[in-house]
Motif scaffolding. Structure first.
Motif, PDB file in Angstrom:
ATOM      1  N   MET A 385       1.432 -17.361  -2.035  1.00 60.39           N
ATOM      2  CA  MET A 385       1.360 -15.917  -2.232  1.00 60.39           C
ATOM      3  C   MET A 385       0.577 -15.254  -1.102  1.00 60.39           C
ATOM      4  O   MET A 385      -0.053 -15.934  -0.284  1.00 60.39           O
ATOM      5  N   LYS A 386       0.608 -13.940  -1.081  1.00 62.90           N
ATOM      6  CA  LYS A 386      -0.268 -13.159  -0.219  1.00 62.90           C
ATOM      7  C   LYS A 386      -1.257 -12.420  -1.097  1.00 62.90           C
ATOM      8  O   LYS A 386      -0.902 -11.942  -2.181  1.00 62.90           O
ATOM      9  N   MET A 387      -2.501 -12.327  -0.642  1.00 63.15           N
ATOM     10  CA  MET A 387      -3.541 -11.634  -1.393  1.00 63.15           C
ATOM     11  C   MET A 387      -4.018 -10.435  -0.585  1.00 63.15           C
ATOM     12  O   MET A 387      -4.393 -10.581   0.582  1.00 63.15           O
ATOM     13  N   HIS A 388      -4.001  -9.257  -1.206  1.00 62.26           N
ATOM     14  CA  HIS A 388      -4.407  -8.040  -0.505  1.00 62.26           C
ATOM     15  C   HIS A 388      -5.335  -7.204  -1.382  1.00 62.26           C
ATOM     16  O   HIS A 388      -5.216  -7.216  -2.620  1.00 62.26           O
ATOM     17  N   HIS A 389      -6.220  -6.456  -0.731  1.00 59.63           N
ATOM     18  CA  HIS A 389      -6.931  -5.393  -1.426  1.00 59.63           C
ATOM     19  C   HIS A 389      -5.946  -4.258  -1.708  1.00 59.63           C
ATOM     20  O   HIS A 389      -4.910  -4.125  -1.042  1.00 59.63           O
ATOM     21  N   LEU A 390      -6.301  -3.414  -2.656  1.00 63.89           N
ATOM     22  CA  LEU A 390      -5.454  -2.264  -2.963  1.00 63.89           C
ATOM     23  C   LEU A 390      -5.349  -1.328  -1.761  1.00 63.89           C
ATOM     24  O   LEU A 390      -4.290  -0.729  -1.519  1.00 63.89           O
ATOM     25  N   SER A 391      -6.425  -1.211  -0.981  1.00 68.50           N
ATOM     26  CA  SER A 391      -6.406  -0.333   0.195  1.00 68.50           C
ATOM     27  C   SER A 391      -5.293  -0.709   1.165  1.00 68.50           C
ATOM     28  O   SER A 391      -4.652   0.166   1.759  1.00 68.50           O
ATOM     29  N   THR A 392      -5.056  -1.997   1.326  1.00 67.34           N
ATOM     30  CA  THR A 392      -3.997  -2.455   2.231  1.00 67.34           C
ATOM     31  C   THR A 392      -2.635  -1.971   1.769  1.00 67.34           C
ATOM     32  O   THR A 392      -1.806  -1.514   2.577  1.00 67.34           O
ATOM     33  N   LEU A 393      -2.384  -2.039   0.462  1.00 60.81           N
ATOM     34  CA  LEU A 393      -1.100  -1.594  -0.073  1.00 60.81           C
ATOM     35  C   LEU A 393      -0.957  -0.077   0.027  1.00 60.81           C
ATOM     36  O   LEU A 393       0.146   0.433   0.249  1.00 60.81           O
ATOM     37  N   VAL A 394      -2.079   0.640  -0.143  1.00 62.31           N
ATOM     38  CA  VAL A 394      -2.045   2.098   0.022  1.00 62.31           C
ATOM     39  C   VAL A 394      -1.700   2.443   1.465  1.00 62.31           C
ATOM     40  O   VAL A 394      -0.839   3.293   1.731  1.00 62.31           O
ATOM     41  N   GLU A 395      -2.366   1.776   2.407  1.00 57.21           N
ATOM     42  CA  GLU A 395      -2.095   2.058   3.821  1.00 57.21           C
ATOM     43  C   GLU A 395      -0.644   1.729   4.170  1.00 57.21           C
ATOM     44  O   GLU A 395       0.014   2.489   4.902  1.00 57.21           O
ATOM     45  N   ASN A 396      -0.126   0.612   3.651  1.00 60.83           N
ATOM     46  CA  ASN A 396       1.262   0.243   3.924  1.00 60.83           C
ATOM     47  C   ASN A 396       2.233   1.334   3.486  1.00 60.83           C
ATOM     48  O   ASN A 396       3.282   1.535   4.110  1.00 60.83           O
ATOM     49  N   ALA A 397       1.901   2.021   2.390  1.00 61.95           N
ATOM     50  CA  ALA A 397       2.810   3.014   1.810  1.00 61.95           C
ATOM     51  C   ALA A 397       2.653   4.406   2.410  1.00 61.95           C
ATOM     52  O   ALA A 397       3.440   5.300   2.083  1.00 61.95           O
ATOM     53  N   LEU A 398       1.663   4.610   3.275  1.00 60.88           N
ATOM     54  CA  LEU A 398       1.443   5.939   3.847  1.00 60.88           C
ATOM     55  C   LEU A 398       2.646   6.382   4.685  1.00 60.88           C
ATOM     56  O   LEU A 398       3.238   5.590   5.418  1.00 60.88           O
ATOM     57  N   ILE A 399       2.968   7.668   4.588  1.00 62.09           N
ATOM     58  CA  ILE A 399       3.988   8.259   5.437  1.00 62.09           C
ATOM     59  C   ILE A 399       3.398   9.497   6.095  1.00 62.09           C
ATOM     60  O   ILE A 399       2.483  10.133   5.545  1.00 62.09           O
ATOM     61  N   PRO A 400       3.879   9.881   7.271  1.00 63.25           N
ATOM     62  CA  PRO A 400       3.321  11.030   7.990  1.00 63.25           C
ATOM     63  C   PRO A 400       3.478  12.333   7.215  1.00 63.25           C
ATOM     64  O   PRO A 400       4.335  12.459   6.333  1.00 63.25           O
ATOM     65  N   ASP A 401       2.661  13.314   7.575  1.00 68.14           N
ATOM     66  CA  ASP A 401       2.695  14.607   6.893  1.00 68.14           C
ATOM     67  C   ASP A 401       4.051  15.285   6.990  1.00 68.14           C
ATOM     68  O   ASP A 401       4.461  16.009   6.078  1.00 68.14           O
ATOM     69  N   ASP A 402       4.756  15.047   8.083  1.00 71.54           N
ATOM     70  CA  ASP A 402       6.025  15.747   8.275  1.00 71.54           C
ATOM     71  C   ASP A 402       7.219  14.991   7.720  1.00 71.54           C
ATOM     72  O   ASP A 402       8.366  15.403   7.867  1.00 71.54           O
ATOM     73  N   ALA A 403       6.954  13.857   7.030  1.00 72.26           N
ATOM     74  CA  ALA A 403       8.041  13.087   6.434  1.00 72.26           C
ATOM     75  C   ALA A 403       8.444  13.706   5.094  1.00 72.26           C
ATOM     76  O   ALA A 403       7.679  14.480   4.506  1.00 72.26           O
ATOM     77  N   PRO A 404       9.624  13.388   4.558  1.00 64.15           N
ATOM     78  CA  PRO A 404      10.049  13.913   3.245  1.00 64.15           C
ATOM     79  C   PRO A 404       9.095  13.467   2.147  1.00 64.15           C
ATOM     80  O   PRO A 404       8.385  12.466   2.257  1.00 64.15           O
ATOM     81  N   GLU A 405       9.061  14.218   1.069  1.00 62.55           N
ATOM     82  CA  GLU A 405       8.200  13.893  -0.055  1.00 62.55           C
ATOM     83  C   GLU A 405       8.553  12.533  -0.647  1.00 62.55           C
ATOM     84  O   GLU A 405       9.726  12.149  -0.707  1.00 62.55           O
ATOM     85  N   SER A 406       7.546  11.800  -1.067  1.00 67.18           N
ATOM     86  CA  SER A 406       7.764  10.512  -1.731  1.00 67.18           C
ATOM     87  C   SER A 406       8.256  10.738  -3.149  1.00 67.18           C
ATOM     88  O   SER A 406       8.147  11.860  -3.671  1.00 67.18           O
ATOM     89  N   PRO A 407       8.772   9.709  -3.810  1.00 65.08           N
ATOM     90  CA  PRO A 407       9.225   9.858  -5.201  1.00 65.08           C
ATOM     91  C   PRO A 407       8.097  10.383  -6.088  1.00 65.08           C
ATOM     92  O   PRO A 407       6.924  10.143  -5.827  1.00 65.08           O
ATOM     93  N   ALA A 408       8.460  11.077  -7.118  1.00 63.86           N
ATOM     94  CA  ALA A 408       7.465  11.703  -8.011  1.00 63.86           C
ATOM     95  C   ALA A 408       6.554  10.649  -8.600  1.00 63.86           C
ATOM     96  O   ALA A 408       6.969   9.546  -8.942  1.00 63.86           O
ATOM     97  N   ALA A 409       5.274  11.012  -8.694  1.00 62.20           N
ATOM     98  CA  ALA A 409       4.282  10.091  -9.270  1.00 62.20           C
ATOM     99  C   ALA A 409       4.613   9.825 -10.718  1.00 62.20           C
ATOM    100  O   ALA A 409       5.047  10.702 -11.454  1.00 62.20           O
ATOM    101  N   GLU A 410       4.355   8.603 -11.140  1.00 65.94           N
ATOM    102  CA  GLU A 410       4.631   8.235 -12.532  1.00 65.94           C
ATOM    103  C   GLU A 410       3.470   8.667 -13.415  1.00 65.94           C
ATOM    104  O   GLU A 410       2.337   8.677 -12.993  1.00 65.94           O
TER     105      GLU A 410
END
Length: 410
Positions: A385-410
């Protein structure tokens, strides 16, 4: 049948002595029902790891037997036993108080405490090394974000929060600190780091020596006061978070301010729209570990679940979870007590079974002590497996300010 315990002498003062250390704890609350042992996932895996036997030794005044009981330092102080106790007896608190009576704690615990008192951090990072690391990280952030104006805020007055972190994020894992600062910058939050006292950890949470515990944590709180920050936010380190909360509750007499876990801030920023995320950037199945100090002891349960559901495409819950979670086996200072790796890996087996049952490929481990243990168990049990902190997964999911909106929060 087990051999009976041969008691040499009973000391009726032991129970009162411990009650004094615990500010009046009543040992008659223990019903000797054994629910604590049933709740302890290690009592049948590791010899001499039975909380019921230990508390009875203390309650009966078996001083010599209690002082020589391996349980004192093999207990992970995870409080899984207390969750099952019908009377709410906190055996971890009793264990910690008993540890505080030990002149010299085992392993590297006292060395870490002495280094923290001497240098201001548990890894003995010198001021020059700290300053140069932050300078280097600022340059890396500028490259990563393609923005030469990006700055790391240091000693900024009146910030919304001061960030307290783990010395390992400076000495061994600066890329993890870079990840966090990237998220701060992307969220455009008003934060500050201290130039003087920044390590939020406190190894004396495990040694039970409250005089040293206060000596370590007080300067960090004084920095929040000096910089007039509105909050103290603590990194993904369960024992650092628990230490800060405990110090504030029990010993801090200065300016009052919230002490919050970084995952709480992440959840807040996502809800406010400060962080734009695309969960498809984390496509592999992910499961989440609940660090005992954060979840069971301090009750921070929902924020990390909210966040992880916004940043990964396939989230899989462990069973049991929340306050009923299974400790990873590295709690109570086990990584520094010089306990054998074999014992730590034996304690890890119930958590390994949980991981495997989820079918996840990534373990999200929002705690430094825990993730070290998870990395060890990953190799030892060949989990792949791979082990990551939550911060790593948050950073992976970041998109630039000018990108389209992400899917609605659950």
């Amino acid at each position: 049948m087990a051999e009976p315990i041969r008691v040499k002498d009973l000391d009726p003062t032991l129970r009162d002595e411990m009650a004094g250390l615990l500010k009046g704890y009543d040992f008659s609350n223990c019903l000797t029902c054994g629910m604590c042992t049933a709740g302890c996932k290690y009592s049948d895996l590791v010899e001499d790891n039975d909380p019921r036997k230990f508390i009875r030794k203390v309650a009966l005044g078996m001083r010599e037997e209690a002082e020589n009981d391996p349980f004192v330092w093999s207990c992970n102080m995870c409080e899984r036993c207390t969750v099952e106790c019908p009377m709410g007896v906190n055996i971890a608190a009793i264990t910690r108080a008993f540890r505080g009576k030990t002149p010299v704690p085992p392993g590297h615990l006292q060395i870490i405490a002495d280094d923290h008192i001497r240098t201001g951090n548990q890894m003995a990072v010198e001021q020059l090394d700290y300053d140069e690391t932050l300078e280097w990280l600022e340059e890396e952030l500028q490259k990563e974000m393609n923005d030469p104006t990006v700055k790391i805020n240091i000693d900024k007055q009146d910030a919304d929060f001061m960030f307290g972190f783990n010395a390992r994020e400076v000495k061994h894992y600066p890329h993890e600190l870079q990840t966090i600062l990237h998220i701060f910058t992307a969220a455009k939050v008003n934060y500050t780091l201290s130039s003087k006292r920044w390590d939020a950890t406190n190894i004396c949470l495990f040694t039970g020596k409250n005089d040293e515990f206060q000596e370590i944590s007080r300067p960090l709180f004084e920095e929040v006061e000096r910089l007039n920050a509105k909050e103290l936010v603590v990194t993904e380190c369960g024992h650092a978070f628990r230490s800060c909360r405990m110090f504030q509750r029990s010993f801090w007499k200065g300016k009052q301010f919230p002490v919050r876990h970084i995952v709480e801030k992440y959840a807040e920023w996502i809800k406010e729209g400060r962080l734009k995320l695309d969960k498809s950037k984390n496509p592999l199945p992910v499961t989440l570990h609940d660090p005992c100090n954060t979840v069971r002891k301090e009750g921070v349960y929902e924020p990390q679940r909210y966040v992880i559901k916004q940043v990964v495409a396939d989230y899989r819950e462990m069973n049991p979870e929340g306050k009923y979670n299974i400790c990873c086996g590295a709690g109570g200072g086990a990584l520094a007590v010089a306990a054998t790796k074999q014992q730590r890996m034996a304690k890890a087996k119930p958590k390994v079974d949980q991981l495997v049952a989820t079918g996840a490929k990534i373990g999200c481990i929002p705690c430094h002590n825990c993730i070290d243990q998870f990395n060890d168990m990953n190799k030892f049990y060949k989990l792949g497996m791979k082990m990551h902190h939550l911060s790593t997964l948050v950073e992976n999911a970041l998109i630039p300010d000018d990108a389209p909106e992400s899917p609605a929060a659950e």
